[in-house]
Structure formats: C-alpha cells, structure tokens
Design an enzyme around this catalytic site. Structure first.
Site, PDB file in Angstrom:
ATOM      1  N   GLY A  20       3.293   2.824  -5.040  1.00  0.00           N
ATOM      2  CA  GLY A  20       3.207   3.375  -6.054  1.00  0.00           C
ATOM      3  C   GLY A  20       3.088   4.865  -6.036  1.00  0.00           C
ATOM      4  O   GLY A  20       3.665   5.856  -6.873  1.00  0.00           O
ATOM      5  N   ASP A  21       2.468   5.178  -4.782  1.00  0.00           N
ATOM      6  CA  ASP A  21       2.147   6.877  -4.693  1.00  0.00           C
ATOM      7  C   ASP A  21       3.521   7.314  -4.287  1.00  0.00           C
ATOM      8  O   ASP A  21       3.655   8.582  -4.507  1.00  0.00           O
ATOM      9  CB  ASP A  21       1.113   7.009  -3.377  1.00  0.00           C
ATOM     10  CG  ASP A  21      -0.304   6.461  -3.830  1.00  0.00           C
ATOM     11  OD1 ASP A  21      -0.465   6.534  -5.097  1.00  0.00           O
ATOM     12  OD2 ASP A  21      -1.066   6.124  -2.771  1.00  0.00           O
TER      13      ASP A  21
ATOM     14  N   THR B 256       0.931  -1.142   0.015  1.00  0.00           N
ATOM     15  CA  THR B 256      -0.170   0.011   0.068  1.00  0.00           C
ATOM     16  C   THR B 256       0.680   1.153   0.025  1.00  0.00           C
ATOM     17  O   THR B 256       1.780   1.328   0.904  1.00  0.00           O
ATOM     18  CB  THR B 256      -1.035  -0.013   1.252  1.00  0.00           C
ATOM     19  OG1 THR B 256      -1.680  -1.280   1.338  1.00  0.00           O
ATOM     20  CG2 THR B 256      -1.947   1.120   1.189  1.00  0.00           C
TER      21      THR B 256
END
Length: 105
Positions: free
Chosen positions: A50-51, A47
């Site tokens: 990618g951000d 989680t």
C-alpha cells in the site's frame, strides 16, 4: 465490498483514492470515478504494498499526470512490492514499473 458504482455514488468533499487490496484501487477525482484492478502476482509479503501504491499516487498527483495512468502505475508498484520480503525491500523504480506493465500486456 467496494465497486465502481458505489464509489461513484458517494459525494466526497474532496478527491479520494482508496487502496482496497485484492479489490484494486478506487478513486473519485473531480467527480469522475476510477477503478484499477490489481495485477495478479505470487505474493511473498504484503508489507509495504500500500505504501508503494501511495507513493506512486502522490507522484502522479504532484506531476499532474493522468489519473488512469497513475492508478495503473500504482497497482504495478504494489504488485512488484508484493513479490519481495520486508518493508523496505523491493520498492520499484519508474523504469521497473514501466517494464512490469509492458510485460503484463
């Protein structure tokens, strides 16, 4: 599966960066293709990885940084983020990214 040759052969209408998980980061900027492999780390949670990469890519673009360096920093940011749990924990500072890259050499 993506590879540098396939990215290079595509005529994109604009610059593009693709985060491809375990396949790395691919980019085609001003008709030049780039591939940045991932850093292998023990994954705790995917989680936000990618951000974290996207934030560094935007930072590199806004500061007109070299794309090879920007993608390397983005991969490092994602690797650091992968080692922490949760969406908002573990987003690295530039100092943490630089330290991580130095430790990987």
């Amino acid at each position: 599966q993506l590879d540098l040759e396939s990215i290079d052969s595509i005529e994109f209408p604009c610059n593009v960066v693709i985060t491809a998980g375990e396949d790395g980061l691919f980019a085609k900027i001003d008709d030049k293709a780039y591939l940045q492999p991932i850093y292998k780390v023990t994954v705790v949670d995917t989680t936000g990885a990618g951000d974290a990469a996207a934030a560094v890519i935007l930072w590199g673009f806004l500061n007109q940084n070299d794309w090879t360096d920007t993608l390397k920093y983005a991969a490092a940011a994602a690797a650091i983020k992968l080692q922490t749990f949760g969406a908002s924990n573990g987003h690295p500072t530039s100092e943490q990214i630089e330290k991580f890259i130095r430790s990987e050499k």
